[in-house]
Scaffold this active site. Structure first.
Site, PDB file in Angstrom:
ATOM      1  N   ARG A  51       0.712  47.278  18.598  1.00 11.39           N
ATOM      2  CA  ARG A  51       1.217  45.895  18.519  1.00 11.39           C
ATOM      3  C   ARG A  51       1.098  45.215  19.884  1.00 11.39           C
ATOM      4  NH1 ARG A  51       6.330  44.424  19.098  1.00 11.39           N
ATOM      5  NH2 ARG A  51       7.208  46.342  18.273  1.00 11.39           N
ATOM      6  N   TYR A 104      -6.901  20.234  12.777  1.00  3.59           N
ATOM      7  CA  TYR A 104      -6.869  20.978  11.513  1.00  3.59           C
ATOM      8  C   TYR A 104      -5.553  20.719  10.773  1.00  3.59           C
ATOM      9  CZ  TYR A 104      -6.529  25.117   8.516  1.00  3.59           C
ATOM     10  OH  TYR A 104      -6.358  25.965   7.458  1.00  3.59           O
ATOM     11  N   LYS A 199     -14.228  31.672  11.727  1.00  8.92           N
ATOM     12  CA  LYS A 199     -15.345  30.763  11.439  1.00  8.92           C
ATOM     13  C   LYS A 199     -16.639  31.293  12.088  1.00  8.92           C
ATOM     14  CE  LYS A 199     -12.269  28.257   9.316  1.00  8.92           C
ATOM     15  NZ  LYS A 199     -11.000  28.657   9.863  1.00  8.92           N
TER      16      LYS A 199
HETATM   17  N1  PLP Z   1      -8.559  25.606  13.993  1.00  3.62           N
HETATM   18  C1  PLP Z   1      -9.518  25.031  13.253  1.00  3.62           C
HETATM   19  C2  PLP Z   1     -10.384  23.979  13.874  1.00  3.62           C
HETATM   20  C3  PLP Z   1      -9.696  25.400  11.917  1.00  3.62           C
HETATM   21  O1  PLP Z   1     -10.661  24.808  11.193  1.00  3.62           O
HETATM   22  C4  PLP Z   1      -8.849  26.394  11.351  1.00  3.62           C
HETATM   23  C5  PLP Z   1      -8.996  26.809   9.964  1.00  3.62           C
HETATM   24  O2  PLP Z   1      -9.739  26.255   9.190  1.00  3.62           O
HETATM   25  C6  PLP Z   1      -7.858  26.954  12.160  1.00  3.62           C
HETATM   26  C7  PLP Z   1      -7.743  26.553  13.481  1.00  3.62           C
HETATM   27  C8  PLP Z   1      -6.949  28.012  11.625  1.00  3.62           C
HETATM   28  O3  PLP Z   1      -7.621  29.230  11.625  1.00  3.62           O
HETATM   29  P1  PLP Z   1      -7.296  30.450  10.657  1.00  3.62           P
HETATM   30  O4  PLP Z   1      -7.638  30.027   9.271  1.00  3.62           O
HETATM   31  O5  PLP Z   1      -8.143  31.556  11.187  1.00  3.62           O
HETATM   32  O6  PLP Z   1      -5.830  30.724  10.800  1.00  3.62           O
END
Ligand code: PLP
Length: 385
Positions: A51, A104, A199
Site C-alpha cells: 500500500r 472532465y 487512456k
Molecule cells: N482526466 C481526464 C482528462 C479524463 O478524461 C478522465 C476520464 O475520462 C479522468 C481524468 C479520470 O480518469 P480515470 O477514469 O482513470 O479515473
C-alpha cells in the site's frame, strides 16, 4: 539524453531490487521482509508493504517522471484517485481553487465536494484569458486540462503558468489528452501534472490507473496521502500500463495520422456542420496548439447537421467504430457528450462550451483509416435524410 520513444521503453527498468530483467516483473506481493536493520528500499524508505510502494510501480513511476521531465511520480488506482489525492494535499479550509469549466465531468463534482471543508471553488474559462483573470483576482490552486474535452481547446500554458507564478498560485495540469509525448507542462511552468493512465498511456482499454508527476518534495507529501487513502495502483495494473507505454510513441503516430485524415474528410462532408481538431486551421486554439504541441492527438469532435436524435441514430449505425465514452486506446470509439460525459451540465452551460446536442466525439484508434472513414461515411448517410 535518449528520446521520449526510447525512454518510454527502457527508463527505470534496470535497477529494481538489484535484479536486472528485460521485462519488469509483477511483484504480486502485499508484504516484504521487515527491514530489521533499517535497510532502505525506495525514496529513502524501507520497502515494507504494497500500500506504500511496490517495485513494479516504482519502475512505472520513474518512467513517467522522466517522460514528463519531473523529479518524481506516483501511480494511483485511477485518474480520479490521482486528482482526489492532489485536492486532499493542496486544498485546505479557506483556500480558493480556480477550475476550468471544461475539465472532465467527474472532476467538477469532486472539487465541489471540498466546499464542505471550507474550500472556495470558482469555475472559469473556457478561454485561458478568463482563467488568467480569475487567478489575478486571487487564488491558491488552479486546475486545468492541457487539451479540453470534447472541444479540444488547448490552454495557453505559457500565459497561465507565468500568471500563476506572479500570483503565487499552484498550477495543476491534467495532461491526459496531450500525453507527455505531445506536451510537457512542467517545462512550461506548471507545478504538478496529473494523468488518467487509463487512456493513451496504457492505451488498450484494458486497465484503469492514474499518476501525478512533480518535484520530489510534492511527491513526498502526496505519498503520505496515497498511503493513508490507500489508492496506490495494483502492481498487475502497473505491469499492463508499463507494457502499453512501450508502444505509446508508435500508437500516437498512427492514430494522429488517422485523426488528421478523418478530420479533413469530415470538414468536407455534407452532413457535418463543424469539426473541432486542434490540427485544423479552423480550430479556435489552432495557433496555441501549434506553439505548444508536438502532435495534435487523436481525439476530434464534430457537429452533425440535425439534432440529438440524429446523433444517437449515427452512433447506432456505426459498425467498425464502437460507441463508448473512453479515449486513447487502439479501438476507434465514438461518444455523444451531451448524453454521456456532459449530461449533468445544464443545457445552457453545455451550449456555452460549444457542446451541442448533435456533437459527436471520436477517439481515433489504429484500424485502417479507410475502414474508419467508410464506416463513418455510411453511418452519416444513414442517420439523416
Ligand atoms: N482526466 C481526464 C482528462 C479524463 O478524461 C478522465 C476520464 O475520462 C479522468 C481524468 C479520470 O480518469 P480515470 O477514469 O482513470 O479515473
Amino acid at each position: 539524453m535518449p528520446k521520449d520513444s526510447t525512454r518510454a521503453i527502457h527508463e527505470g527498468e534496470e535497477e529494481v531490487l538489484g535484479v536486472s530483467s528485460f521485462i519488469t516483473p509483477i511483484y504480486q506481493t502485499a508484504v516484504f521482509p521487515y527491514p530489521l536493520n533499517g535497510e532502505r528500499g525506495f525514496r529513502g524508505r524501507p520497502l515494507k508493504y504494497s500500500r506504500e510502494d511496490n517495485p513494479t510501480n516504482i519502475v512505472l513511476e520513474r518512467r513517467l517522471a522522466s517522460l514528463e521531465c519531473g523529479e518524481d511520480a506516483l501511480v494511483f488506482s485511477s485518474g480520479m484517485a490521482a486528482i482526489s489525492t492532489c485536492f486532499f494535499n493542496f486544498l485546505s479550509r479557506g483556500s480558493k481553487l480556480v477550475l476550468s469549466r471544461e475539465v472532465y465531468g467527474s472532476t467538477i463534482p469532486l472539487a465541489k465536494s471540498f466546499e464542505k471543508f471550507g474550500v472556495k471553488v470558482e469555475l472559469r474559462g473556457p478561454d485561458t484569458e478568463d482563467i488568467v483573470e480569475a487567478v489575478k483576482s486571487g487564488c491558491n490552486v488552479v486546475f486545468v486540462e492541457s487539451m479540453s474535452n470534447p472541444i479540444l481547446r488547448v490552454v495557453d500554458l505559457d500565459l497561465l503558468a507565468s500568471t500563476c507564478r506572479d500570483c503565487r498560485a499552484l498550477l495543476i495540469v491534467d495532461n491526459t489528452f496531450a500525453t507527455p509525448l505531445n506536451l510537457k507542462p512542467l517545462t512550461r511552468g506548471a507545478d504538478v501534472v496529473v494523468h488518467s493512465l487509463t487512456k493513451y498511456i496504457a492505451g488498450h482499454n484494458d486497465v484503469i490507473g492514474g499518476a501525478v508527476v512533480s518535484t520530489g518534495k510534492v511527491i513526498e507529501d502526496l505519498w503520505s496521502w496515497r498511503t493513508r487513502l490507500g489508492c496506490i495502483l495494483d502492481p498487475h495494473a502497473a505491469f499492463l500500463v508499463l507494457r502499453g507505454l512501450k508502444t505509446l510513441s508508435a500508437r500516437l503516430k498512427v492514430s494522429q495520422e488517422n485523426a488528421k485524415a478523418i478530420a479533413e474528410f469530415l470538414e468536407e462532408h455534407s452532413k457535418v456542420s463543424k469539426v473541432y481538431y486542434p490540427g485544423l486551421p479552423s480550430h479556435p486554439t489552432h495557433s496555441v496548439a501549434k506553439r505548444l504541441l508536438r502532435g495534435y492527438g487523436s481525439v476530434l469532435s464534430f457537429e452533425l447537421k440535425g439534432d440529438g436524435e440524429v446523433a444517437r441514430r449515427f452512433l447506432g449505425e456505426l459498425k467498425v467504430v464502437k460507441a463508448s465514452p473512453s479515449l486513447g486506446g487502439t479501438e476507434t470509439l465514438a461518444s455523444h457528450p451531451a448524453s454521456s460525459s456532459h449530461k449533468d451540465l445544464p443545457k445552457e452551460e453545455r451550449e456555452r462550451l460549444g457542446i451541442s446536442d448533435s456533437l459527436i466525439r471520436l477517439s481515433v484508434g489504429l484500424e485502417d483509416v479507410n475502414d474508419i472513414v467508410e464506416d463513418i461515411d455510411r453511418a452519416l448517410r444513414a442517420c439523416s435524410p
